[in-house]
Write an enzyme that holds these catalytic residues in place. Sequence first.
Site, short mmCIF file in Angstrom:
data_model
loop_
_atom_site.label_atom_id
_atom_site.label_comp_id
_atom_site.label_asym_id
_atom_site.label_seq_id
_atom_site.Cartn_x
_atom_site.Cartn_y
_atom_site.Cartn_z
N HIS A 9 0.81 -1.22 0.00
CA HIS A 9 0.00 0.00 0.00
C HIS A 9 0.84 1.27 0.00
O HIS A 9 0.49 2.26 -0.62
CB HIS A 9 -0.94 0.01 1.21
CG HIS A 9 -0.22 0.04 2.52
ND1 HIS A 9 0.31 -1.09 3.09
CD2 HIS A 9 0.07 1.07 3.35
CE1 HIS A 9 0.90 -0.76 4.23
NE2 HIS A 9 0.78 0.54 4.42
N CYS A 66 8.00 -0.40 -1.11
CA CYS A 66 7.18 -0.29 0.09
C CYS A 66 7.41 1.11 0.65
O CYS A 66 7.94 1.96 -0.06
CB CYS A 66 7.48 -1.40 1.10
SG CYS A 66 9.09 -1.35 1.90
N GLY A 67 7.05 1.37 1.87
CA GLY A 67 7.20 2.73 2.41
C GLY A 67 8.62 3.22 2.40
O GLY A 67 8.93 4.28 1.86
N GLY A 71 11.59 -3.00 4.37
CA GLY A 71 10.83 -4.22 4.62
C GLY A 71 10.88 -5.21 3.47
O GLY A 71 11.16 -6.40 3.68
N HIS A 99 28.79 -5.14 -9.81
CA HIS A 99 29.77 -5.79 -8.94
C HIS A 99 29.17 -6.93 -8.13
O HIS A 99 29.90 -7.88 -7.78
CB HIS A 99 30.39 -4.78 -7.98
CG HIS A 99 31.20 -3.74 -8.66
ND1 HIS A 99 32.04 -2.90 -7.98
CD2 HIS A 99 31.31 -3.37 -9.97
CE1 HIS A 99 32.63 -2.07 -8.82
NE2 HIS A 99 32.19 -2.34 -10.03
#
Length: 154
Positions: A9, A66-67, A71, A99
């Site tokens: 979200h 994600c935010g 995560g 690399h």
Amino acid sequence: MKIGITADHAGFEKKEELKKLLKEHSYTFEDFGAFTFDANDDYSDIIIPLAKAISEGKIKKGIAICGSGVGVSIAANKFPGVRATLITENYSAHQGVEHDDMNLMCLGGRVIGSALIWELTETFLQANFQNEERFQRRLNKVLEIEKNNFKEIN
């Protein structure tokens, strides 16, 4: 090369913007979700389909949002063969591939803007692993660590 993308979200809006740019620039990609905005979804659930596809070799490079990007990075690295990294600047977007053979770029939808996301995406997608002896040697060591640790867990 087929690209995979996913977002929870907190990254959903940025993923939808990224999809439009990928289409405009003729990239082939698969959206692994979320397919609708759900304020209660969890990054740990959203990353599973894309991380599995990379682990199984079905997707060569992926982008997860994600935010913060932290995560999805942590969760994705639980899958064998996935080398996911939080990226916030251009140098690491290409150096991580060149690399370290990074195959999943993780981005923070709440901490970087759309223009930077697109710049990092182009850089990441255009980069290739430099199969020089020192880079391959280091990657082989990482792969050995992964192999030994997954063997111990399973």
